[in-house]
Design a protein around this motif. Structure first.
Motif, PDB file in Angstrom:
ATOM      1  N   THR A 255      19.480   5.960   3.446  1.00 47.75           N
ATOM      2  CA  THR A 255      19.789   4.543   3.275  1.00 47.75           C
ATOM      3  C   THR A 255      18.660   3.671   3.805  1.00 47.75           C
ATOM      4  N   SER A 256      18.121   4.023   4.973  1.00 45.66           N
ATOM      5  CA  SER A 256      17.055   3.204   5.563  1.00 45.66           C
ATOM      6  C   SER A 256      15.805   3.204   4.692  1.00 45.66           C
ATOM      7  N   ARG A 257      15.435   4.353   4.123  1.00 43.41           N
ATOM      8  CA  ARG A 257      14.251   4.398   3.252  1.00 43.41           C
ATOM      9  C   ARG A 257      14.495   3.616   1.968  1.00 43.41           C
ATOM     10  N   GLY A 258      15.714   3.715   1.431  1.00 42.76           N
ATOM     11  CA  GLY A 258      16.033   2.959   0.226  1.00 42.76           C
ATOM     12  C   GLY A 258      15.887   1.462   0.452  1.00 42.76           C
ATOM     13  N   GLN A 259      16.373   0.978   1.606  1.00 40.60           N
ATOM     14  CA  GLN A 259      16.251  -0.449   1.899  1.00 40.60           C
ATOM     15  C   GLN A 259      14.794  -0.832   2.143  1.00 40.60           C
ATOM     16  N   LEU A 260      14.042   0.037   2.813  1.00 47.41           N
ATOM     17  CA  LEU A 260      12.624  -0.233   3.058  1.00 47.41           C
ATOM     18  C   LEU A 260      11.867  -0.357   1.744  1.00 47.41           C
ATOM     19  N   ASP A 261      12.073   0.593   0.828  1.00 50.36           N
ATOM     20  CA  ASP A 261      11.381   0.537  -0.462  1.00 50.36           C
ATOM     21  C   ASP A 261      11.777  -0.703  -1.254  1.00 50.36           C
ATOM     22  N   ALA A 262      13.073  -1.069  -1.185  1.00 54.22           N
ATOM     23  CA  ALA A 262      13.535  -2.243  -1.930  1.00 54.22           C
ATOM     24  C   ALA A 262      12.881  -3.513  -1.407  1.00 54.22           C
ATOM     25  N   HIS A 263      12.810  -3.664  -0.081  1.00 51.83           N
ATOM     26  CA  HIS A 263      12.195  -4.862   0.496  1.00 51.83           C
ATOM     27  C   HIS A 263      10.702  -4.930   0.169  1.00 51.83           C
ATOM     28  N   LEU A 264      10.022  -3.795   0.280  1.00 55.30           N
ATOM     29  CA  LEU A 264       8.600  -3.782  -0.026  1.00 55.30           C
ATOM     30  C   LEU A 264       8.366  -4.052  -1.504  1.00 55.30           C
ATOM     31  N   GLY A 265       9.242  -3.522  -2.351  1.00 48.02           N
ATOM     32  CA  GLY A 265       9.103  -3.771  -3.789  1.00 48.02           C
ATOM     33  C   GLY A 265       9.223  -5.244  -4.115  1.00 48.02           C
ATOM     34  N   GLU A 266      10.136  -5.955  -3.437  1.00 49.64           N
ATOM     35  CA  GLU A 266      10.266  -7.395  -3.658  1.00 49.64           C
ATOM     36  C   GLU A 266       9.005  -8.148  -3.253  1.00 49.64           C
ATOM     37  N   LEU A 267       8.252  -7.571  -2.293  1.00 47.15           N
ATOM     38  CA  LEU A 267       7.007  -8.198  -1.842  1.00 47.15           C
ATOM     39  C   LEU A 267       5.788  -7.698  -2.618  1.00 47.15           C
ATOM     40  N   GLY A 268       6.060  -6.844  -3.619  1.00 46.98           N
ATOM     41  CA  GLY A 268       4.961  -6.331  -4.428  1.00 46.98           C
ATOM     42  C   GLY A 268       4.137  -5.260  -3.759  1.00 46.98           C
ATOM     43  N   VAL A 269       4.724  -4.579  -2.764  1.00 47.60           N
ATOM     44  CA  VAL A 269       4.006  -3.539  -2.021  1.00 47.60           C
ATOM     45  C   VAL A 269       4.560  -2.174  -2.404  1.00 47.60           C
ATOM     46  N   SER A 270       3.675  -1.264  -2.741  1.00 44.00           N
ATOM     47  CA  SER A 270       4.050   0.111  -3.064  1.00 44.00           C
ATOM     48  C   SER A 270       3.452   1.031  -2.020  1.00 44.00           C
ATOM     49  N   LEU A 271       4.294   1.845  -1.372  1.00 44.47           N
ATOM     50  CA  LEU A 271       3.792   2.711  -0.321  1.00 44.47           C
ATOM     51  C   LEU A 271       2.995   3.873  -0.902  1.00 44.47           C
ATOM     52  N   PRO A 272       1.931   4.301  -0.219  1.00 43.72           N
ATOM     53  CA  PRO A 272       1.193   5.479  -0.657  1.00 43.72           C
ATOM     54  C   PRO A 272       2.011   6.738  -0.389  1.00 43.72           C
ATOM     55  N   THR A 273       1.455   7.895  -0.691  1.00 47.19           N
ATOM     56  CA  THR A 273       2.118   9.146  -0.360  1.00 47.19           C
ATOM     57  C   THR A 273       2.349   9.196   1.141  1.00 47.19           C
ATOM     58  N   VAL A 274       3.585   9.500   1.541  1.00 52.66           N
ATOM     59  CA  VAL A 274       3.943   9.417   2.952  1.00 52.66           C
ATOM     60  C   VAL A 274       4.523  10.737   3.440  1.00 52.66           C
ATOM     61  N   THR A 275       4.551  10.883   4.758  1.00 57.79           N
ATOM     62  CA  THR A 275       5.275  11.968   5.406  1.00 57.79           C
ATOM     63  C   THR A 275       6.661  11.451   5.753  1.00 57.79           C
ATOM     64  N   SER A 276       7.686  12.188   5.387  1.00 59.14           N
ATOM     65  CA  SER A 276       9.046  11.742   5.695  1.00 59.14           C
ATOM     66  C   SER A 276       9.699  12.711   6.664  1.00 59.14           C
ATOM     67  N   VAL A 277      10.462  12.165   7.618  1.00 58.07           N
ATOM     68  CA  VAL A 277      11.174  12.971   8.607  1.00 58.07           C
ATOM     69  C   VAL A 277      12.603  12.470   8.697  1.00 58.07           C
ATOM     70  N   ALA A 278      13.497  13.359   9.143  1.00 58.92           N
ATOM     71  CA  ALA A 278      14.921  13.047   9.089  1.00 58.92           C
ATOM     72  C   ALA A 278      15.402  12.147  10.211  1.00 58.92           C
ATOM     73  N   ASP A 279      14.650  12.036  11.309  1.00 55.59           N
ATOM     74  CA  ASP A 279      15.116  11.163  12.392  1.00 55.59           C
ATOM     75  C   ASP A 279      13.956  10.351  12.936  1.00 55.59           C
ATOM     76  N   TRP A 280      14.295   9.217  13.522  1.00 53.73           N
ATOM     77  CA  TRP A 280      13.288   8.248  13.958  1.00 53.73           C
ATOM     78  C   TRP A 280      12.516   8.726  15.184  1.00 53.73           C
ATOM     79  N   ASP A 281      13.152   9.492  16.056  1.00 52.57           N
ATOM     80  CA  ASP A 281      12.443  10.022  17.212  1.00 52.57           C
ATOM     81  C   ASP A 281      11.281  10.913  16.781  1.00 52.57           C
TER      82      ASP A 281
END
Length: 316
Positions: free
Chosen positions: A200-226
């Motif tokens: 859910t958090s990544r979905g909201q992050l991508d949506a907000h960045l998309g509204e600002l015209g920002v596309s994230l590059p290839t990223v490393t994703s992890v399951a928890d914030w720590d």
């Protein structure tokens, strides 16, 4: 067939005597016999054999006695636990949430709740996503789920508790470490560590960045914030994470949080099947956790680092 019929039948099987049960229940032997006869009429079988010294269950009676004893015992246990919950002196509260949520959001609330309700047990079921929390709520007898709030979910009621501003976690030697803020467009230039794509958090992050015209590059994703912050500390990239309550004082040397104020904050809180159906204990636990979380709104002022920059240090 009533519960009284079954209770009386179980008592007769244990005592081996109609008259003994009649004395125990302060009624006539005929009244006890009527309970057994009602069961026999409904089931169409003989349940007791009469002997000179009393009665014993037939083979059919033994089957009913075993099943009824288990069922009545379970009902009595449930009623006792419910009464304990209403009085607030016993019972259990079952919560499902992510692996690090208890430390970041519930630690003080758990201690406070334990002090107020020492005989109540807290049972935590760890899952990996908000969707898993919803599935656990629907499939099990869990009381509460602590989740990242997103779109409404049918059959689930949501209650926001705290809003978390987005920050960029960087090493102290990163060029962005001394900055008062980072613009979303600058995120596209870095080696980013983010929540998983299906979260859910990544979905909201991508949506907000998309509204600002920002596309994230290839990223490393992890399951928890720590873990994301730890990878940033190890130099594997810059972690885009929400500023968790436990990170707002001080943390490990070498990691700083730089605000990304252009991104709307992430809302987290409780999810339940029905608030009005929660037990008093579950409501008390939910309220206690909410009391100890920061109120809805921006994070408090950041603590300066040793070099005087405004980025807050992070606690792991």
């Amino acid at each position: 067939m009533t519960l009284d019929d079954l209770r009386t039948f179980i008592a007769v099987c244990r005592a081996g005597s109609l008259s003994a049960v009649a004395r125990e229940l302060s009624c006539t032997q005929s009244a006890v016999s009527q309970h057994v006869k009602r069961l026999e009429r409904e089931l169409g079988v003989s349940l007791l054999e009469r002997h000179a010294r009393g009665v014993v269950p037939t083979s059919a009676g033994r089957i009913l006695q075993a099943a009824a004893s288990d069922g009545i015992g379970g009902i009595d246990l449930a009623v006792r636990r419910l009464r304990e919950q209403v009085r607030g002196d016993g019972g259990a509260v079952r919560i499902t949430t992510g692996a690090t949520s208890v430390r970041h959001f519930m630690a003080e609330g758990v201690v406070d709740f334990r002090d107020r309700y020492p005989r109540v047990s807290l049972e935590f079921q760890t899952v990996s996503s908000s969707r898993s929390c919803f599935d656990a709520l629907a499939a099990d007898d869990l009381d509460l789920a602590w989740i990242t709030l997103g779109e409404p979910v049918r059959g689930i009621e949501l209650r926001p508790v705290v809003e978390l501003p987005w920050v960029l976690a960087v090493r102290a030697d990163d060029p962005l470490a001394g900055r008062p803020r980072v613009d979303p467009a600058e995120l596209a230039a870095g080696q980013l560590i983010t929540p998983p794509g299906n979260s859910t958090s990544r979905g909201q992050l991508d949506a907000h960045l998309g509204e600002l015209g920002v596309s994230l590059p290839t990223v490393t994703s992890v399951a928890d914030w720590d873990t994301a912050v730890l990878l940033a500390e190890l130099g594997l990239g810059q972690a885009v994470v929400p500023a968790l309550p436990g990170w707002r004082d001080q943390g490990p040397e070498g990691v700083c949080l730089v605000p990304v104020p252009a991104l709307p904050p992430l809302s987290v809180g409780w999810a339940v099947r029905r608030w009005d159906a929660l037990s008093p204990l579950a409501r008390a636990f939910a309220d206690t956790v909410a009391e100890h979380c920061a109120p809805l709104g921006p994070a408090p002022a950041r603590v300066p680092t040793q070099d005087g920059s405004p980025a807050a240090r992070v606690r792991r």
